[in-house]
Design an enzyme around this catalytic site. Structure first.
Site, PDB file in Angstrom:
ATOM      1  N   CYS A 140     135.328  63.966  41.663  1.00 50.26           N
ATOM      2  CA  CYS A 140     134.311  63.578  42.653  1.00 50.26           C
ATOM      3  C   CYS A 140     134.524  62.140  43.112  1.00 50.26           C
ATOM      4  O   CYS A 140     134.354  61.822  44.300  1.00 50.26           O
ATOM      5  CB  CYS A 140     132.908  63.694  42.059  1.00 50.26           C
ATOM      6  SG  CYS A 140     132.491  65.356  41.559  1.00 50.26           S
TER       7      CYS A 140
HETATM    8  C1  BEZ Z   1     135.257  66.133  38.285  1.00 48.87           C
HETATM    9  O1  BEZ Z   1     134.648  65.688  39.259  1.00 48.87           O
HETATM   10  O2  BEZ Z   1     136.259  65.587  37.864  1.00 48.87           O
HETATM   11  C2  BEZ Z   1     134.818  67.413  37.613  1.00 48.87           C
HETATM   12  C3  BEZ Z   1     133.480  67.748  37.556  1.00 48.87           C
HETATM   13  C4  BEZ Z   1     133.107  68.929  36.917  1.00 48.87           C
HETATM   14  C5  BEZ Z   1     134.076  69.738  36.352  1.00 48.87           C
HETATM   15  C6  BEZ Z   1     135.401  69.401  36.431  1.00 48.87           C
HETATM   16  C7  BEZ Z   1     135.788  68.224  37.068  1.00 48.87           C
END
Ligand code: BEZ
Length: 219
Positions: A46
Site C-alpha cells: 500500500c
Molecule cells: C501490503 O500492503 O503490503 C499488504 C497488505 C495486506 C496483505 C498483504 C500485503
C-alpha cells in the site's frame, strides 16, 4: 451478488476522510474520480502504491481526474501514515483525501472487500479495488486485485485516457492501445455512418472472413 461494478451508480455515502467529511456524489461533482482502496495503513504494498499515486497526481489532474483513496484504519492513523508515504515518494505530497473505514462498512457498500485477507484481529480488510467514476456518478471501469498484488498506476492512467477517448467519439481502443495510436471504429457504426463520422478517413483490415469489422481511424 457480484457487488458494485461497471454500469452501477456510485452509492452516495457520507465518508470521513483526511480532508474532512463529505458525500461521495458531492466529491464527484461533474468530474472523473478514481476511488481506490487499500488493505491497511503502514503496510508495504500500500505504501508503494500510494507513493506512486502521489507522484502521478498532476498527471491525473491534467486529465480532470480527482483521486480518492480508502484504507480501513482511522484518520489519525492515515495522517501518520501519510508522512511515510510522502517520504517514500521522495517528497511528493498526498494532496487527495483518504477515507477512513475502521468499521468496514464502506468497503462492503463499495465492493472493496478482500475475501481471503484478515487483519491481526481477524477482521476483513479491503481488497485493492478501484472504480473510475464519471460525472454522471456511474462506474465506468472497475478492477479488483487481491491484497497481495500491487496495481500498475501507468495502466490506470492509460485506462483513463482510453475511457476519455471513447466517451468523446464512437470508437473503442484495441489491445495495448496508447494515446496517439489509432483506435477502432465502434462495431455499431455502419460504413456509411463511418464516412460521415470520420471525415479524416479510416482503413479496414483484410481478414479471411471477408468481413469489414476491423476499421482503424485516428481521433
Ligand atoms: C501490503 O500492503 O503490503 C499488504 C497488505 C495486506 C496483505 C498483504 C500485503
Amino acid at each position: 451478488m457480484p457487488g458494485l461494478t461497471i454500469g452501477d451508480t456510485l452509492p452516495n455515502l457520507e465518508v470521513d476522510t483526511t480532508c474532512g467529511k463529505f458525500m461521495l456524489h458531492d466529491f464527484v461533482g461533474q468530474e472523473w474520480v478514481i476511488l481506490f482502496s487499500h488493505p491497511g495503513d503502514f503496510t508495504p504494498v500500500c505504501t508503494t502504491e500510494l507513493a506512486k499515486v502521489a507522484a502521478y497526481t498532476e498527471r491525473f489532474e491534467e486529465r480532470g481526474v480527482k483521486l480518492l483513496g480508502l484504507s480501513c484504519d482511522d484518520i489519525q492513523s492515515h495522517n501518520n501514515w501519510i508522512k511515510d508515504i510522502e517520504s517514500y515518494s521522495g517528497g511528493c505530497k498526498v494532496k487527495f483525501p483518504i477515507i477512513a473505514d475502521p468499521k468496514r462498512e464502506i468497503i462492503k457498500e463499495l465492493n472493496m472487500v478482500d475475501p481471503d485477507e484478515k487483519d491481526a484481529t481477524g477482521k476483513q480488510v479491503p481488497s485493492r479495488a478501484l472504480h473510475v467514476v464519471s460525472g454522471d456518478k456511474k462506474i465506468k471501469l472497475s478492477i479488483q486485485y487481491p491484497a497481495t498484488i500491487g496495481r500498475n498506476v501507468d495502466e490506470i492512467l492509460r485506462a483513463v485516457d482510453a475511457l476519455q477517448k471513447v466517451a468523446n467519439h464512437k470508437v473503442a481502443t484495441p489491445v495495448n492501445w496508447k494515446p496517439g495510436e489509432a483506435v477502432v471504429i465502434h462495431p455499431g457504426v455502419s460504413n456509411n455512418q463511418a464516412k460521415e463520422m470520420f471525415p479524416q478517413g479510416y482503413s479496414t483490415a483484410e481478414l479471411p472472413s471477408g468481413n469489414d469489422y476491423l476499421r482503424f481511424t485516428n481521433v
